[in-house]
Write a protein that holds these residues in place. Structure first.
Motif, mmCIF file in Angstrom:
data_model
loop_
_atom_site.group_PDB
_atom_site.id
_atom_site.type_symbol
_atom_site.label_atom_id
_atom_site.label_comp_id
_atom_site.label_asym_id
_atom_site.label_seq_id
_atom_site.Cartn_x
_atom_site.Cartn_y
_atom_site.Cartn_z
ATOM 1 N N GLU A 170 0.988 -1.310 -0.112
ATOM 2 C CA GLU A 170 -0.034 0.034 0.015
ATOM 3 C C GLU A 170 0.893 1.176 0.015
ATOM 4 O OE1 GLU A 170 -3.449 0.557 2.412
ATOM 5 O OE2 GLU A 170 -3.752 -1.752 3.030
ATOM 6 N N GLN A 173 2.424 1.891 -3.355
ATOM 7 C CA GLN A 173 1.467 2.492 -4.351
ATOM 8 C C GLN A 173 1.391 4.027 -4.324
ATOM 9 O OE1 GLN A 173 -1.799 3.964 -3.806
ATOM 10 N NE2 GLN A 173 -1.838 4.167 -6.236
ATOM 11 N N ASN A 210 -4.130 -3.333 -7.741
ATOM 12 C CA ASN A 210 -4.161 -1.816 -7.656
ATOM 13 C C ASN A 210 -2.728 -1.124 -7.858
ATOM 14 O OD1 ASN A 210 -5.149 0.689 -6.762
ATOM 15 N ND2 ASN A 210 -4.201 0.467 -4.615
ATOM 16 N N SER A 214 -1.736 1.236 -11.094
ATOM 17 C CA SER A 214 -0.888 2.589 -11.138
ATOM 18 C C SER A 214 0.299 2.615 -11.848
ATOM 19 C CB SER A 214 -0.571 2.976 -9.715
ATOM 20 O OG SER A 214 -1.557 2.970 -8.806
ATOM 21 N N ALA A 247 -12.598 -2.627 -6.953
ATOM 22 C CA ALA A 247 -11.487 -3.019 -7.141
ATOM 23 C C ALA A 247 -11.553 -3.314 -8.760
ATOM 24 C CB ALA A 247 -10.862 -4.140 -6.653
ATOM 25 N N LEU A 250 -11.864 -0.173 -10.794
ATOM 26 C CA LEU A 250 -10.695 0.614 -10.869
ATOM 27 C C LEU A 250 -9.627 0.123 -11.858
ATOM 28 C CD1 LEU A 250 -8.695 2.803 -10.098
ATOM 29 C CD2 LEU A 250 -7.774 1.534 -8.273
ATOM 30 N N TYR A 251 -9.616 -1.537 -11.944
ATOM 31 C CA TYR A 251 -8.680 -2.059 -12.933
ATOM 32 C C TYR A 251 -9.325 -1.754 -14.511
ATOM 33 C CZ TYR A 251 -7.607 -4.837 -8.792
ATOM 34 O OH TYR A 251 -7.203 -5.177 -7.648
ATOM 35 N N LEU A 292 -9.337 2.142 -1.504
ATOM 36 C CA LEU A 292 -10.088 2.287 -2.599
ATOM 37 C C LEU A 292 -11.492 3.358 -2.494
ATOM 38 C CD1 LEU A 292 -10.747 -1.325 -3.939
ATOM 39 C CD2 LEU A 292 -9.215 0.749 -4.898
#
Length: 400
Positions: A170, A173, A210, A214, A247, A250-251, A292
């Motif tokens: 995390e 990221q 995630n 990015s 998730a 977002l992907y 998220l």
């Protein structure tokens, strides 16, 4: 059908509840005189691209099975490989950046320290909402180095180690995102790959996706659109259909942008539609990772507008962006400036240079000295407006 040695190693490893990283650590402890294997070595053994021949006796020792069982499995021929489908593992670094030191002399790490680290990660993420990358990169990198040092040098149980790896994932990221905003793209890529490796070692494919998304987003914006499509798709596939709706949304958001930047209209629009469908599955009872928190219908609307702008469909982009900007919190100056930049380009594409100049003026008034993202968008907007340099409002803007 009899198991290959890779299939057998994988089955025995999973039966013990071990990650590939944990098996690599056990092998390093069993053979301290050898160059230690990495998690990537274990992965290659299991998928059959490399043989663990010299490690067979040590595998037998740590997995507590007769060596003869492994030798017999080694003689089993692997089936013809299927065409290779890229996964997140294909994008992980070759070296094991998270390998624990062989003699750990650090303090004992417990759940309390991991919880404290998690709070600092969340604080850094909230700070990124209002602080530019060049102002935040120093603290972000210090936190990341400290977390990796804690994992590598401290002593901890397997359970605490896994939570530490998740926290590092995390943290990587958000630190990678900050570095990218500061224009440090090579550093950001190294950080993202570290985060992907940590999340993968922890067995958290949602987090790995995630972080990978990015990096794919950065590649989309820095001239590597083809690679971005491959990585964004791999992140989506690796997380699987059981990933939380937010998730998956977002992907798919990242997939849509990668296809857009690659000039692939249809798959971009298809991914946007799937992202909307995924988010529609989210409900009050659906549990999503805390990182998220920002992914919602408004965020998808922004991406949809950006895609339409990039594809030169301003009549669709302008209403979406106008609606978003009417609801947006002005305290988030960087995001506000970015959204205004897209609206300015959309107005220019709609042959409305006066509106484009007025929007660009609002964007410039917000400032962008600490963010390379907004600086780059400023260059794009001003370049686009030069086609209308004879329009008085544009002339005045370009002269300021």
């Amino acid at each position: 059908m009899r198991e290959t040695v890779g299939e057998l190693v994988r089955r025995l490893r999973l039966a013990r509840g071990w990650s590939q990283q944990r098996l690599a650590e056990a092998l390093a402890q069993a053979a301290p005189e050898r160059i230690p294997p990495t998690r990537n070595d274990v992965s290659r053994w299991e998928i059959g691209t490399r043989s663990p021949r010299e490690w067979l006796p040590f595998l037998a020792q740590v997995l507590e099975v007769p060596r003869e069982l492994l030798e017999a499995a080694k003689a089993v021929k692997s089936p013809e490989p299927a065409p290779h489908v890229l996964t997140v593992a294909d994008f992980l670094p070759d070296g094991d950046l998270l390998a624990p030191l062989h003699s750990r002399t650090g303090r004992r790490i417990g759940a309390g320290q991991v919880a404290d680290l998690g709070q600092r990660v969340h604080g850094l993420r909230l700070a990124d909402d209002v602080v530019y990358g060049k102002d935040l990169i120093g603290p972000a990198l210090r936190e990341l180095r400290a977390a990796v040092k804690l994992y590598r040098e401290g002593t901890h149980t397997d359970a605490v180690g896994h939570e530490l790896l998740r926290a590092i994932g995390e943290l990587a990221q958000i630190a990678g995102w900050v570095a990218s905003d500061a224009g440090e793209h090579a550093e950001a890529e190294r950080i993202y790959r570290l985060g992907m490796s940590a999340a993968h070692a922890a067995g958290d494919e949602v987090l790995s996706g995630n972080v990978a998304g990015s990096l794919a987003y950065q590649w989309s914006n820095t001239g590597r659109a083809g690679d971005a499509v491959d990585l964004a798709r791999a992140a989506l596939d690796s997380a699987g259909s059981d990933a939380p709706p937010k998730a998956r949304a977002l992907y798919l958001d990242r997939v849509a942008w990668a296809h857009t930047r690659a000039g692939q209209d249809r798959p971009a629009m298809a991914a946007l539609g799937e992202a909307g469908d995924a988010l529609a599955e989210d409900s009050a009872g659906t549990e999503s990772p805390s990182y998220l928190y920002w992914m919602d219908a408004g965020e998808l609307q922004v991406m949809e507008a950006r895609v339409y702008t990039e594809l030169r469909r301003p009549l669709r982009a302008v209403p979406l962006l106008t609606d978003v900007l009417g609801r947006y919190d002005a305290s988030h100056a960087r995001e506000l400036a970015l959204y205004l930049s897209w609206l300015a380009v959309a107005y220019a594409d709609a042959n409305e240079p006066e509106a484009a100049a007025g929007t660009a003026s609002r964007m410039l008034a917000l400032g962008q000295s600490g963010s390379e993202r907004t600086a780059e968008r400023t260059r794009i907007v001003l370049d686009r407006l030069r086609a209308f340099r004879d329009v008085p409002e544009v002339t005045e803007l370009l002269a300021s």
